[in-house]
Design a protein around this motif. Sequence first.
Motif, PDB file in Angstrom:
ATOM      1  N   ILE A 174       0.849  -1.191   0.000  1.00 53.36           N
ATOM      2  CA  ILE A 174       0.000   0.000   0.000  1.00 53.36           C
ATOM      3  C   ILE A 174       0.887   1.244   0.000  1.00 53.36           C
ATOM      4  O   ILE A 174       2.053   1.190   0.403  1.00 53.36           O
ATOM      5  CB  ILE A 174      -0.970   0.019   1.204  1.00 53.36           C
ATOM      6  CG1 ILE A 174      -0.211   0.039   2.522  1.00 53.36           C
ATOM      7  CG2 ILE A 174      -1.925  -1.169   1.132  1.00 53.36           C
ATOM      8  CD1 ILE A 174      -1.108   0.214   3.747  1.00 53.36           C
ATOM      9  N   LYS A 175       0.311   2.352  -0.436  1.00 54.42           N
ATOM     10  CA  LYS A 175       1.128   3.553  -0.605  1.00 54.42           C
ATOM     11  C   LYS A 175       1.665   4.082   0.725  1.00 54.42           C
ATOM     12  O   LYS A 175       2.749   4.679   0.756  1.00 54.42           O
ATOM     13  CB  LYS A 175       0.337   4.633  -1.352  1.00 54.42           C
ATOM     14  CG  LYS A 175      -0.923   5.102  -0.673  1.00 54.42           C
ATOM     15  CD  LYS A 175      -1.661   6.103  -1.560  1.00 54.42           C
ATOM     16  CE  LYS A 175      -2.930   6.616  -0.914  1.00 54.42           C
ATOM     17  NZ  LYS A 175      -3.649   7.577  -1.799  1.00 54.42           N
ATOM     18  N   HIS A 176       0.944   3.851   1.820  1.00 57.22           N
ATOM     19  CA  HIS A 176       1.458   4.290   3.114  1.00 57.22           C
ATOM     20  C   HIS A 176       2.742   3.548   3.469  1.00 57.22           C
ATOM     21  O   HIS A 176       3.665   4.134   4.047  1.00 57.22           O
ATOM     22  CB  HIS A 176       0.422   4.076   4.215  1.00 57.22           C
ATOM     23  CG  HIS A 176       0.927   4.475   5.565  1.00 57.22           C
ATOM     24  ND1 HIS A 176       1.619   3.609   6.382  1.00 57.22           N
ATOM     25  CD2 HIS A 176       0.880   5.666   6.230  1.00 57.22           C
ATOM     26  CE1 HIS A 176       1.963   4.243   7.498  1.00 57.22           C
ATOM     27  NE2 HIS A 176       1.530   5.484   7.426  1.00 57.22           N
ATOM     28  N   ASP A 177       2.835   2.266   3.133  1.00 58.98           N
ATOM     29  CA  ASP A 177       4.062   1.516   3.387  1.00 58.98           C
ATOM     30  C   ASP A 177       5.238   2.141   2.637  1.00 58.98           C
ATOM     31  O   ASP A 177       6.334   2.292   3.195  1.00 58.98           O
ATOM     32  CB  ASP A 177       3.913   0.066   2.943  1.00 58.98           C
ATOM     33  CG  ASP A 177       2.908  -0.722   3.771  1.00 58.98           C
ATOM     34  OD1 ASP A 177       2.549  -0.249   4.868  1.00 58.98           O
ATOM     35  OD2 ASP A 177       2.483  -1.804   3.319  1.00 58.98           O
ATOM     36  N   LEU A 178       5.028   2.476   1.384  1.00 55.38           N
ATOM     37  CA  LEU A 178       6.093   3.076   0.590  1.00 55.38           C
ATOM     38  C   LEU A 178       6.535   4.403   1.188  1.00 55.38           C
ATOM     39  O   LEU A 178       7.730   4.689   1.317  1.00 55.38           O
ATOM     40  CB  LEU A 178       5.637   3.276  -0.854  1.00 55.38           C
ATOM     41  CG  LEU A 178       5.378   2.004  -1.670  1.00 55.38           C
ATOM     42  CD1 LEU A 178       4.748   2.357  -3.018  1.00 55.38           C
ATOM     43  CD2 LEU A 178       6.671   1.220  -1.884  1.00 55.38           C
ATOM     44  N   ALA A 179       5.561   5.225   1.571  1.00 54.57           N
ATOM     45  CA  ALA A 179       5.886   6.531   2.158  1.00 54.57           C
ATOM     46  C   ALA A 179       6.582   6.380   3.499  1.00 54.57           C
ATOM     47  O   ALA A 179       7.545   7.091   3.808  1.00 54.57           O
ATOM     48  CB  ALA A 179       4.616   7.360   2.299  1.00 54.57           C
ATOM     49  N   ALA A 180       6.119   5.434   4.308  1.00 52.13           N
ATOM     50  CA  ALA A 180       6.726   5.219   5.622  1.00 52.13           C
ATOM     51  C   ALA A 180       8.153   4.707   5.485  1.00 52.13           C
ATOM     52  O   ALA A 180       9.046   5.100   6.245  1.00 52.13           O
ATOM     53  CB  ALA A 180       5.885   4.235   6.434  1.00 52.13           C
ATOM     54  N   GLY A 181       8.383   3.841   4.509  1.00 54.38           N
ATOM     55  CA  GLY A 181       9.732   3.331   4.289  1.00 54.38           C
ATOM     56  C   GLY A 181      10.698   4.427   3.889  1.00 54.38           C
ATOM     57  O   GLY A 181      11.827   4.493   4.390  1.00 54.38           O
ATOM     58  N   LEU A 182      10.264   5.316   2.988  1.00 56.88           N
ATOM     59  CA  LEU A 182      11.118   6.427   2.572  1.00 56.88           C
ATOM     60  C   LEU A 182      11.385   7.369   3.745  1.00 56.88           C
ATOM     61  O   LEU A 182      12.515   7.834   3.939  1.00 56.88           O
ATOM     62  CB  LEU A 182      10.463   7.185   1.420  1.00 56.88           C
ATOM     63  CG  LEU A 182      11.231   8.413   0.904  1.00 56.88           C
ATOM     64  CD1 LEU A 182      12.623   8.022   0.420  1.00 56.88           C
ATOM     65  CD2 LEU A 182      10.449   9.113  -0.205  1.00 56.88           C
ATOM     66  N   GLN A 242      11.557   6.646   6.890  1.00 53.32           N
ATOM     67  CA  GLN A 242      12.523   6.031   7.785  1.00 53.32           C
ATOM     68  C   GLN A 242      13.930   6.078   7.210  1.00 53.32           C
ATOM     69  O   GLN A 242      14.904   6.296   7.932  1.00 53.32           O
ATOM     70  CB  GLN A 242      12.131   4.582   8.088  1.00 53.32           C
ATOM     71  CG  GLN A 242      10.937   4.436   9.019  1.00 53.32           C
ATOM     72  CD  GLN A 242      11.223   4.956  10.422  1.00 53.32           C
ATOM     73  OE1 GLN A 242      12.327   5.356  10.739  1.00 53.32           O
ATOM     74  NE2 GLN A 242      10.209   4.959  11.250  1.00 53.32           N
ATOM     75  N   LEU A 243      14.043   5.868   5.913  1.00 51.28           N
ATOM     76  CA  LEU A 243      15.359   5.888   5.283  1.00 51.28           C
ATOM     77  C   LEU A 243      16.009   7.266   5.420  1.00 51.28           C
ATOM     78  O   LEU A 243      17.233   7.376   5.577  1.00 51.28           O
ATOM     79  CB  LEU A 243      15.244   5.497   3.814  1.00 51.28           C
ATOM     80  CG  LEU A 243      16.562   5.343   3.041  1.00 51.28           C
ATOM     81  CD1 LEU A 243      17.477   4.321   3.694  1.00 51.28           C
ATOM     82  CD2 LEU A 243      16.280   4.965   1.592  1.00 51.28           C
ATOM     83  N   LYS A 244      15.190   8.301   5.367  1.00 55.15           N
ATOM     84  CA  LYS A 244      15.712   9.658   5.512  1.00 55.15           C
ATOM     85  C   LYS A 244      16.020  10.017   6.967  1.00 55.15           C
ATOM     86  O   LYS A 244      16.789  10.938   7.228  1.00 55.15           O
ATOM     87  CB  LYS A 244      14.703  10.662   4.944  1.00 55.15           C
ATOM     88  CG  LYS A 244      14.513  10.574   3.444  1.00 55.15           C
ATOM     89  CD  LYS A 244      13.476  11.577   2.988  1.00 55.15           C
ATOM     90  CE  LYS A 244      13.302  11.539   1.477  1.00 55.15           C
ATOM     91  NZ  LYS A 244      12.302  12.525   1.009  1.00 55.15           N
ATOM     92  N   LYS A 245      15.418   9.277   7.872  1.00 56.75           N
ATOM     93  CA  LYS A 245      15.473   9.647   9.294  1.00 56.75           C
ATOM     94  C   LYS A 245      16.619   9.000  10.052  1.00 56.75           C
ATOM     95  O   LYS A 245      17.150   9.575  11.000  1.00 56.75           O
ATOM     96  CB  LYS A 245      14.140   9.255   9.943  1.00 56.75           C
ATOM     97  CG  LYS A 245      13.986   9.636  11.402  1.00 56.75           C
ATOM     98  CD  LYS A 245      12.599   9.227  11.890  1.00 56.75           C
ATOM     99  CE  LYS A 245      12.398   9.596  13.354  1.00 56.75           C
ATOM    100  NZ  LYS A 245      11.047   9.172  13.834  1.00 56.75           N
ATOM    101  N   ILE A 246      17.015   7.786   9.654  1.00 56.66           N
ATOM    102  CA  ILE A 246      17.982   7.026  10.441  1.00 56.66           C
ATOM    103  C   ILE A 246      19.203   6.662   9.589  1.00 56.66           C
ATOM    104  O   ILE A 246      19.118   6.629   8.370  1.00 56.66           O
ATOM    105  CB  ILE A 246      17.339   5.750  11.023  1.00 56.66           C
ATOM    106  CG1 ILE A 246      16.787   4.863   9.906  1.00 56.66           C
ATOM    107  CG2 ILE A 246      16.240   6.099  12.013  1.00 56.66           C
ATOM    108  CD1 ILE A 246      16.192   3.560  10.387  1.00 56.66           C
ATOM    109  N   GLY A 264      14.050  -2.506   9.379  1.00 55.48           N
ATOM    110  CA  GLY A 264      12.772  -3.127   9.064  1.00 55.48           C
ATOM    111  C   GLY A 264      11.593  -2.252   9.441  1.00 55.48           C
ATOM    112  O   GLY A 264      11.562  -1.644  10.504  1.00 55.48           O
ATOM    113  N   LEU A 265      10.628  -2.181   8.551  1.00 58.25           N
ATOM    114  CA  LEU A 265       9.372  -1.475   8.780  1.00 58.25           C
ATOM    115  C   LEU A 265       8.290  -2.529   8.989  1.00 58.25           C
ATOM    116  O   LEU A 265       7.993  -3.295   8.070  1.00 58.25           O
ATOM    117  CB  LEU A 265       9.046  -0.595   7.577  1.00 58.25           C
ATOM    118  CG  LEU A 265       7.752   0.222   7.649  1.00 58.25           C
ATOM    119  CD1 LEU A 265       7.951   1.449   8.530  1.00 58.25           C
ATOM    120  CD2 LEU A 265       7.307   0.632   6.257  1.00 58.25           C
ATOM    121  N   VAL A 266       7.718  -2.599  10.167  1.00 62.33           N
ATOM    122  CA  VAL A 266       6.785  -3.682  10.491  1.00 62.33           C
ATOM    123  C   VAL A 266       5.427  -3.459   9.835  1.00 62.33           C
ATOM    124  O   VAL A 266       4.840  -2.378   9.941  1.00 62.33           O
ATOM    125  CB  VAL A 266       6.607  -3.814  12.021  1.00 62.33           C
ATOM    126  CG1 VAL A 266       5.610  -4.934  12.346  1.00 62.33           C
ATOM    127  CG2 VAL A 266       7.943  -4.097  12.698  1.00 62.33           C
TER     128      VAL A 266
END
Length: 244
Positions: A128-136, A138-142, A214-216
Motif C-alpha cells: 500500500i502507498k502508506h508503506d512506501l511513504a513510511a519506508g522512505l 525512515q530511510l531519511k530519518k535514520i 525493518g518497517l513492520v
Amino acid sequence: MVFNGKVELNEGADEDMNIAVIPARGGSKRIPRKNIKLFDGRPIIYYSIKVAQDSKLFDHIIVSTDDEEIADTAISCGAEVPFRRPYELAEDSTPTVPVMAHAVKACNELGFYADFFCCIYPCAPFVIKHDLAAGLAQLKKIPVDFVYPVTEFPHPVQRSMYRSETGEMKFLYPEHELSRTQDLPVTYHDTGQFYWGKSSAWLGMKRMHSKGAGLVIPNWRVVDIDNEDDWKRAEIMYKSIKYQ
C-alpha cells in the motif's frame, strides 16, 4: 532496527528525486510467466505499478526486464521501460542487488538521477502507498542504507522443530524446549515486497538486509508467492480485503 510503520509522513517537504524500479524477468519456472499472469483479472505487475503511481513518490516508474511481452505489458500499465536488462542478470540465481545496481547505472546514463531508488517486486499486490511513504521517511530519518517491510513470525522461531527421516521431531534450539513462548523475543522475516535504498548503496552492492532497517507491517498483508498454492491463497486474501 525494526519500526512499527507508525511514522510521521512529511509529504512534499523536500525535493529529493526518487525512482521506482520493478524487476520482472521473463524466465520464471515454478509459475510460468508469473510476472504478467492474471491476478484478480489484471497482470500481477499492474498492482506494483499502480501503487507506485498512487503514492506520488516517484519521478520515474521503471520496469527492468529482459522480456518483450513483459515490457509491452508494463508500458500498457503506465510504466517506463527505457532499457533492457541483460540476460546474464536474468538468471534464476541472480540476486536483487546486482539487478538494481544495473538499473541505477542505466538510469544515470539516461540522465535519470535520483537520491533514492525503491525496488518494488512485481508480484506484490498487498503493498500500500502508506508503506512506501513510511519506508522512505525512515530511510531519511535514520543512518541506514536500506529500509524494507518485515512482519512477525507467527510462532517463535526459537521453538521451531525439524522432522527426521523416521518421523521423529527434534528442536532446532533444544535449550528452548521448555521456554514459554511469551518469554521469547519477537522475531521477524522479510516480506519480499519492496526495498528502499540510497543510490550509493545500490551502486556499492551493499547487502540490503544486514545494512537496512525493518518497517513492520501486519502479516495478514503478506504472502510470498512462490508456487500455485501461494497464488491461490494470495488471490483469496486479496479479494477478501478488496471487497471488505
